[in-house]
Write a protein that holds these residues in place. Structure first.
Motif, PDB file in Angstrom:
ATOM      1  N   UNK A 163       0.705  -1.433   0.093  1.00 47.85           N
ATOM      2  CA  UNK A 163       0.127   0.090   0.166  1.00 47.85           C
ATOM      3  C   UNK A 163       0.914   1.332  -0.252  1.00 47.85           C
ATOM      4  N   UNK A 164       1.949   1.402   0.749  1.00 51.89           N
ATOM      5  CA  UNK A 164       2.837   2.458   0.796  1.00 51.89           C
ATOM      6  C   UNK A 164       3.435   2.453  -0.634  1.00 51.89           C
ATOM      7  N   UNK A 165       3.811   1.659  -1.190  1.00 53.37           N
ATOM      8  CA  UNK A 165       4.408   1.869  -2.346  1.00 53.37           C
ATOM      9  C   UNK A 165       3.460   2.206  -3.419  1.00 53.37           C
ATOM     10  N   UNK A 166       2.485   1.820  -3.431  1.00 55.95           N
ATOM     11  CA  UNK A 166       1.369   2.428  -4.239  1.00 55.95           C
ATOM     12  C   UNK A 166       0.892   3.950  -4.052  1.00 55.95           C
ATOM     13  N   UNK A 167       0.941   4.313  -2.948  1.00 56.68           N
ATOM     14  CA  UNK A 167       0.642   5.724  -2.510  1.00 56.68           C
ATOM     15  C   UNK A 167       1.739   6.559  -2.853  1.00 56.68           C
ATOM     16  N   UNK A 168       3.033   6.105  -2.600  1.00 57.79           N
ATOM     17  CA  UNK A 168       4.180   6.718  -3.024  1.00 57.79           C
ATOM     18  C   UNK A 168       4.222   7.087  -4.527  1.00 57.79           C
ATOM     19  N   UNK A 169       3.931   6.053  -5.039  1.00 54.16           N
ATOM     20  CA  UNK A 169       3.957   6.170  -6.863  1.00 54.16           C
ATOM     21  C   UNK A 169       2.870   7.341  -7.087  1.00 54.16           C
ATOM     22  N   UNK A 170       1.686   7.159  -6.572  1.00 52.64           N
ATOM     23  CA  UNK A 170       0.752   8.024  -6.774  1.00 52.64           C
ATOM     24  C   UNK A 170       0.827   9.477  -6.426  1.00 52.64           C
ATOM     25  N   UNK A 171       1.420   9.817  -5.097  1.00 54.61           N
ATOM     26  CA  UNK A 171       1.399  11.101  -4.667  1.00 54.61           C
ATOM     27  C   UNK A 171       2.764  11.787  -4.639  1.00 54.61           C
ATOM     28  N   UNK A 172       4.098  11.156  -4.501  1.00 59.47           N
ATOM     29  CA  UNK A 172       5.325  11.824  -4.184  1.00 59.47           C
ATOM     30  C   UNK A 172       5.887  12.418  -5.565  1.00 59.47           C
ATOM     31  N   UNK A 173       6.257  13.378  -5.703  1.00 56.74           N
ATOM     32  CA  UNK A 173       7.104  14.012  -6.676  1.00 56.74           C
ATOM     33  C   UNK A 173       8.455  13.394  -6.856  1.00 56.74           C
ATOM     34  N   UNK A 174       9.013  14.039  -8.027  1.00 54.63           N
ATOM     35  CA  UNK A 174      10.327  13.530  -8.275  1.00 54.63           C
ATOM     36  C   UNK A 174      11.489  14.212  -7.319  1.00 54.63           C
ATOM     37  N   UNK A 175      11.104  15.181  -6.709  1.00 55.87           N
ATOM     38  CA  UNK A 175      12.067  15.970  -5.626  1.00 55.87           C
ATOM     39  C   UNK A 175      12.090  15.113  -4.471  1.00 55.87           C
ATOM     40  N   UNK A 176      11.294  13.971  -4.177  1.00 55.87           N
ATOM     41  CA  UNK A 176      11.413  13.178  -2.768  1.00 55.87           C
ATOM     42  C   UNK A 176      12.563  12.023  -3.245  1.00 55.87           C
ATOM     43  N   UNK A 177      13.620  11.979  -2.402  1.00 58.10           N
ATOM     44  CA  UNK A 177      14.570  11.019  -2.634  1.00 58.10           C
ATOM     45  C   UNK A 177      14.072   9.594  -1.905  1.00 58.10           C
ATOM     46  N   UNK A 178      14.214   8.721  -2.746  1.00 59.80           N
ATOM     47  CA  UNK A 178      13.775   7.444  -2.312  1.00 59.80           C
ATOM     48  C   UNK A 178      14.754   6.519  -1.805  1.00 59.80           C
ATOM     49  N   UNK A 179      14.833   6.087  -0.791  1.00 61.72           N
ATOM     50  CA  UNK A 179      15.888   5.160   0.056  1.00 61.72           C
ATOM     51  C   UNK A 179      15.807   3.947  -0.458  1.00 61.72           C
ATOM     52  N   UNK A 180      16.266   3.661  -1.755  1.00 62.55           N
ATOM     53  CA  UNK A 180      16.112   2.375  -2.296  1.00 62.55           C
ATOM     54  C   UNK A 180      16.924   1.268  -1.803  1.00 62.55           C
ATOM     55  N   UNK A 181      18.242   1.637  -1.515  1.00 61.59           N
ATOM     56  CA  UNK A 181      19.016   0.725  -0.761  1.00 61.59           C
ATOM     57  C   UNK A 181      18.521   0.020   0.579  1.00 61.59           C
ATOM     58  N   UNK A 182      18.182   1.219   1.474  1.00 61.05           N
ATOM     59  CA  UNK A 182      17.499   0.852   2.496  1.00 61.05           C
ATOM     60  C   UNK A 182      16.193  -0.097   2.268  1.00 61.05           C
TER      61      UNK A 182
END
Length: 261
Positions: free
Chosen positions: A226-245
């Protein structure tokens, strides 16, 4: 409704109190959503600041009805708030005591009930309300650390701790983001049962768990989805995703999910 009757009784008292500037009401009153289960949110504007004294706050509240119990709102970060339980009728009333200067800063525009010198209306005319929205970067900075923490609790068998933590994630992350997605104010999980569409509410329900490892791990997987879906829907490109974590935590999830021998 008992809430309205109580508010109007307080209004009449406030109008005769020379130490007060006025009275306003907020919360569900503003959206006409008051029902038999609603509390009442009052804002009392004082000429002098009184919130440094719990005794003064209690003294004012005691004038407005049969006060059964009351305590200040430090637990929600608002020491100016007095949370009250009145009798005859039994009613939960939140009273926030502010000065006229403090009244300028607000998350919503309340309805004025008493304003002896028109000061409250002047403030409302000159200022705007600003409801606090979550900081997406703040959420992403913490989310995978939080998931790892929950996994530690599950791995150790501290299931009640983990269940409580899911509630926290719904309150500060999933609920607000779902509300924003659907054009609502991000009020945690308030009224999600009536304000979210069926599919979103169903997804949120899947983050609830029973007191066992399998159910908790399923809930954490659903929380991540659910978080990933909401993140994709709402977050802009300015939000740094912590992919390694994110990758490391997902690998740790797989380890926790492995059956013990």
């Amino acid at each position: 409704m008992i809430q309205q009757q109580f508010a109007y009784k307080v209004t009449n008292i406030v109008k005769t109190d020379s130490s007060l500037v006025g009275l306003a009401v907020a919360g569900s009153w503003l959206t006409n959503e008051i029902d038999e289960f609603s509390d009442l949110d009052l804002i009392i504007v004082t000429k002098e600041k009184i919130t440094g004294s719990k005794e003064n706050m209690f003294a004012y509240a005691s004038q407005y009805g049969t006060l059964l119990s009351a305590f200040t709102g430090e637990h929600v970060g608002e020491p100016r708030l007095l949370i009250c339980l009145y009798d005859s009728p039994l009613l939960h009333v939140d009273i926030k005591f502010v000065t006229i200067d403090e009244f300028r800063s607000r998350i919503e525009t309340p309805t004025i009930l008493a304003d002896t010198e028109n000061q409250l209306q002047q403030v409302i005319d000159q200022t705007t309300s600003e409801f606090p929205y979550p900081d997406y970067q703040w959420i992403e900075d913490r989310f995978w650390v939080w998931i790892h923490y929950a996994l530690l609790k599950i791995g150790r068998g501290e299931y009640f701790e983990a269940m409580d933590f899911f509630g926290y994630l719904r309150l500060v992350v999933l609920g607000p983001l779902l509300h924003i997605k659907n054009g609502n104010l991000p009020r945690g999980v308030r009224r999600v049962e009536s304000q979210l569409p069926v599919n979103d509410l169903s997804a949120l329900k899947l983050t609830m768990a029973e007191h066992n490892k399998l159910s908790l791990l399923t809930a954490i997987e659903n929380t991540i989805t659910l978080y990933r879906s909401l993140r994709e829907n709402l977050f802009g490109k300015d939000v740094l995703l912590h992919t390694a974590a994110e990758e490391k935590v997902l690998l740790f999830l797989e380890e926790i999910e492995k059956p013990t021998i």
